[in-house]
Scaffold this motif. Sequence first.
Motif, PDB file in Angstrom:
ATOM      1  N   TYR A 189       0.396  11.207  93.432  1.00  0.00           N
ATOM      2  CA  TYR A 189       0.581   9.844  92.922  1.00  0.00           C
ATOM      3  C   TYR A 189      -0.760   9.228  92.523  1.00  0.00           C
ATOM      4  O   TYR A 189      -0.889   8.625  91.448  1.00  0.00           O
ATOM      5  CB  TYR A 189       1.275   8.988  93.985  1.00  0.00           C
ATOM      6  CG  TYR A 189       1.253   7.502  93.673  1.00  0.00           C
ATOM      7  CD1 TYR A 189       2.217   6.931  92.843  1.00  0.00           C
ATOM      8  CD2 TYR A 189       0.252   6.676  94.203  1.00  0.00           C
ATOM      9  CE1 TYR A 189       2.181   5.577  92.545  1.00  0.00           C
ATOM     10  CE2 TYR A 189       0.218   5.320  93.907  1.00  0.00           C
ATOM     11  CZ  TYR A 189       1.189   4.777  93.081  1.00  0.00           C
ATOM     12  OH  TYR A 189       1.149   3.442  92.778  1.00  0.00           O
ATOM     13  N   VAL A 190      -1.759   9.367  93.390  1.00  0.00           N
ATOM     14  CA  VAL A 190      -3.079   8.804  93.104  1.00  0.00           C
ATOM     15  C   VAL A 190      -3.685   9.495  91.878  1.00  0.00           C
ATOM     16  O   VAL A 190      -4.368   8.861  91.069  1.00  0.00           O
ATOM     17  CB  VAL A 190      -4.008   8.937  94.330  1.00  0.00           C
ATOM     18  CG1 VAL A 190      -5.433   8.498  93.984  1.00  0.00           C
ATOM     19  CG2 VAL A 190      -3.479   8.087  95.480  1.00  0.00           C
ATOM     20  N   GLY A 191      -3.408  10.781  91.744  1.00  0.00           N
ATOM     21  CA  GLY A 191      -3.883  11.494  90.561  1.00  0.00           C
ATOM     22  C   GLY A 191      -3.312  10.893  89.287  1.00  0.00           C
ATOM     23  O   GLY A 191      -4.029  10.700  88.290  1.00  0.00           O
ATOM     24  N   VAL A 192      -2.030  10.576  89.308  1.00  0.00           N
ATOM     25  CA  VAL A 192      -1.387   9.955  88.141  1.00  0.00           C
ATOM     26  C   VAL A 192      -2.012   8.596  87.851  1.00  0.00           C
ATOM     27  O   VAL A 192      -2.254   8.237  86.695  1.00  0.00           O
ATOM     28  CB  VAL A 192       0.133   9.794  88.375  1.00  0.00           C
ATOM     29  CG1 VAL A 192       0.771   8.975  87.254  1.00  0.00           C
ATOM     30  CG2 VAL A 192       0.797  11.158  88.465  1.00  0.00           C
ATOM     31  N   LYS A 193      -2.295   7.860  88.914  1.00  0.00           N
ATOM     32  CA  LYS A 193      -2.908   6.539  88.749  1.00  0.00           C
ATOM     33  C   LYS A 193      -4.267   6.657  88.059  1.00  0.00           C
ATOM     34  O   LYS A 193      -4.589   5.879  87.149  1.00  0.00           O
ATOM     35  CB  LYS A 193      -3.063   5.884  90.125  1.00  0.00           C
ATOM     36  CG  LYS A 193      -3.565   4.453  90.078  1.00  0.00           C
ATOM     37  CD  LYS A 193      -3.648   3.847  91.466  1.00  0.00           C
ATOM     38  CE  LYS A 193      -4.191   2.423  91.404  1.00  0.00           C
ATOM     39  NZ  LYS A 193      -4.332   1.829  92.752  1.00  0.00           N
ATOM     40  N   HIS A 194      -5.071   7.643  88.463  1.00  0.00           N
ATOM     41  CA  HIS A 194      -6.379   7.850  87.830  1.00  0.00           C
ATOM     42  C   HIS A 194      -6.214   8.279  86.370  1.00  0.00           C
ATOM     43  O   HIS A 194      -7.003   7.866  85.512  1.00  0.00           O
ATOM     44  CB  HIS A 194      -7.181   8.893  88.603  1.00  0.00           C
ATOM     45  CG  HIS A 194      -7.775   8.373  89.869  1.00  0.00           C
ATOM     46  ND1 HIS A 194      -8.627   7.293  89.910  1.00  0.00           N
ATOM     47  CD2 HIS A 194      -7.645   8.793  91.169  1.00  0.00           C
ATOM     48  CE1 HIS A 194      -9.001   7.058  91.159  1.00  0.00           C
ATOM     49  NE2 HIS A 194      -8.411   7.941  91.947  1.00  0.00           N
ATOM     50  N   LYS A 195      -5.191   9.068  86.095  1.00  0.00           N
ATOM     51  CA  LYS A 195      -4.951   9.495  84.709  1.00  0.00           C
ATOM     52  C   LYS A 195      -4.630   8.288  83.833  1.00  0.00           C
ATOM     53  O   LYS A 195      -5.149   8.159  82.718  1.00  0.00           O
ATOM     54  CB  LYS A 195      -3.793  10.491  84.657  1.00  0.00           C
ATOM     55  CG  LYS A 195      -3.401  10.913  83.236  1.00  0.00           C
ATOM     56  CD  LYS A 195      -2.225  11.857  83.242  1.00  0.00           C
ATOM     57  CE  LYS A 195      -1.832  12.269  81.823  1.00  0.00           C
ATOM     58  NZ  LYS A 195      -1.345  11.125  81.022  1.00  0.00           N
ATOM     59  N   VAL A 196      -3.759   7.416  84.335  1.00  0.00           N
ATOM     60  CA  VAL A 196      -3.389   6.215  83.586  1.00  0.00           C
ATOM     61  C   VAL A 196      -4.614   5.347  83.318  1.00  0.00           C
ATOM     62  O   VAL A 196      -4.739   4.722  82.254  1.00  0.00           O
ATOM     63  CB  VAL A 196      -2.324   5.404  84.367  1.00  0.00           C
ATOM     64  CG1 VAL A 196      -2.080   4.050  83.703  1.00  0.00           C
ATOM     65  CG2 VAL A 196      -1.017   6.188  84.443  1.00  0.00           C
ATOM     66  N   GLU A 197      -5.538   5.336  84.275  1.00  0.00           N
ATOM     67  CA  GLU A 197      -6.774   4.556  84.129  1.00  0.00           C
ATOM     68  C   GLU A 197      -7.801   5.257  83.244  1.00  0.00           C
ATOM     69  O   GLU A 197      -8.866   4.698  82.957  1.00  0.00           O
ATOM     70  CB  GLU A 197      -7.373   4.283  85.512  1.00  0.00           C
ATOM     71  CG  GLU A 197      -6.500   3.379  86.379  1.00  0.00           C
ATOM     72  CD  GLU A 197      -6.990   3.283  87.811  1.00  0.00           C
ATOM     73  OE1 GLU A 197      -7.902   4.067  88.174  1.00  0.00           O
ATOM     74  OE2 GLU A 197      -6.464   2.452  88.577  1.00  0.00           O
ATOM     75  N   GLY A 198      -7.485   6.491  82.831  1.00  0.00           N
ATOM     76  CA  GLY A 198      -8.373   7.221  81.933  1.00  0.00           C
ATOM     77  C   GLY A 198      -9.389   8.120  82.610  1.00  0.00           C
ATOM     78  O   GLY A 198     -10.216   8.740  81.930  1.00  0.00           O
ATOM     79  N   ASP A 199      -9.333   8.214  83.936  1.00  0.00           N
ATOM     80  CA  ASP A 199     -10.273   9.067  84.669  1.00  0.00           C
ATOM     81  C   ASP A 199      -9.606  10.419  84.934  1.00  0.00           C
ATOM     82  O   ASP A 199      -9.048  10.667  85.999  1.00  0.00           O
ATOM     83  CB  ASP A 199     -10.664   8.408  85.994  1.00  0.00           C
ATOM     84  CG  ASP A 199     -11.884   9.071  86.635  1.00  0.00           C
ATOM     85  OD1 ASP A 199     -12.121  10.265  86.348  1.00  0.00           O
ATOM     86  OD2 ASP A 199     -12.586   8.402  87.413  1.00  0.00           O
ATOM     87  N   HIS A 200      -9.692  11.303  83.952  1.00  0.00           N
ATOM     88  CA  HIS A 200      -9.009  12.593  84.031  1.00  0.00           C
ATOM     89  C   HIS A 200      -9.635  13.531  85.061  1.00  0.00           C
ATOM     90  O   HIS A 200      -8.935  14.361  85.651  1.00  0.00           O
ATOM     91  CB  HIS A 200      -9.006  13.258  82.647  1.00  0.00           C
ATOM     92  CG  HIS A 200      -8.218  12.497  81.635  1.00  0.00           C
ATOM     93  ND1 HIS A 200      -6.838  12.521  81.587  1.00  0.00           N
ATOM     94  CD2 HIS A 200      -8.614  11.673  80.634  1.00  0.00           C
ATOM     95  CE1 HIS A 200      -6.412  11.759  80.598  1.00  0.00           C
ATOM     96  NE2 HIS A 200      -7.465  11.222  80.008  1.00  0.00           N
ATOM     97  N   GLU A 201     -10.947  13.392  85.275  1.00  0.00           N
ATOM     98  CA  GLU A 201     -11.611  14.257  86.255  1.00  0.00           C
ATOM     99  C   GLU A 201     -11.128  13.946  87.675  1.00  0.00           C
ATOM    100  O   GLU A 201     -10.862  14.848  88.461  1.00  0.00           O
ATOM    101  CB  GLU A 201     -13.129  14.111  86.152  1.00  0.00           C
ATOM    102  CG  GLU A 201     -13.704  14.729  84.880  1.00  0.00           C
ATOM    103  CD  GLU A 201     -15.222  14.712  84.881  1.00  0.00           C
ATOM    104  OE1 GLU A 201     -15.824  14.318  85.909  1.00  0.00           O
ATOM    105  OE2 GLU A 201     -15.811  15.094  83.856  1.00  0.00           O
ATOM    106  N   LYS A 202     -11.011  12.666  87.992  1.00  0.00           N
ATOM    107  CA  LYS A 202     -10.507  12.283  89.309  1.00  0.00           C
ATOM    108  C   LYS A 202      -9.039  12.692  89.449  1.00  0.00           C
ATOM    109  O   LYS A 202      -8.604  13.131  90.509  1.00  0.00           O
ATOM    110  CB  LYS A 202     -10.664  10.781  89.532  1.00  0.00           C
ATOM    111  CG  LYS A 202     -12.003  10.377  90.103  1.00  0.00           C
ATOM    112  CD  LYS A 202     -11.991   8.937  90.562  1.00  0.00           C
ATOM    113  CE  LYS A 202     -13.326   8.566  91.212  1.00  0.00           C
ATOM    114  NZ  LYS A 202     -13.325   7.150  91.667  1.00  0.00           N
TER     115      LYS A 202
END
Length: 257
Positions: A109-122
């Motif tokens: 879930y947190v990974g998806v949140k970072h993706k939405v925020e544009g931080d693909h590495e996180k």
Amino acid sequence: ERAAELRDEIFAAQLRVEILFRQPESSHKGDCPICFLPLSLQPFTSTVMGCCSKIICQGCAYANTLRQREESLEPACAFCRHPLPKTQKESEMNKMKRVEVNDPFALQYVGVKHKVEGDHEKAFKYWAKAAELGDAIAHYYLSVSYREGKGVEKDEKKGRYHLEEAAIAGHPGARYNLAVNEVTFERALKHLIIAVNLGCDRSIQMLKECYKDGSVSKEGFAAALRAHQAAADATKSSQREVAAKFYAPQKSSQREV
């Protein structure tokens, strides 16, 4: 010595194929932990509890809501009875607590949140950890990351590996994507049938097109239709039907609380 290595490689490849085309017992969503019926793949049918990361069918979520109203109880998780969050901030805190104990769903879930925020590495970092713990959705996201080269260097081989891992774990979308990208129709058909047995709508539609163009026999398509319907019927109950009518106006797919 080289001959022995070749035999081991051939055996490993054969075993991988056997595992890949083995029918999973259920989809990656599994069963509702309360009523023990298979969770539906359809939207608007389940709720993810941030306190315990359990996916509850809307039938059990509805029954829990009714019980709490009748007994004048404070809203609580249908599974672990943890009080429901009153704010979005509290909801996020619950999820982060699950991350701290390496809960695979929370990590995903947190990974998806970072993706939405544009931080693909996180995002990649969290998905990698969740995948190590067996999360099928995380494997699927990793396959996309490797294919697109977002958050990590492009690598088709690794992307394929994670797509297969997601499919093996019962992810119908991953199975469908494998079918679309297979080099032989025989292998593609096997993927589609496995996905259909899990209740995948896109796969039955593709089999329908194969039937229309003569690639699949009438008997084969009829068998696939029966399997697809059986998968759908297995997720039904009177309690879920009542809940569906109650939750329909809310339009909240796999709600997260």
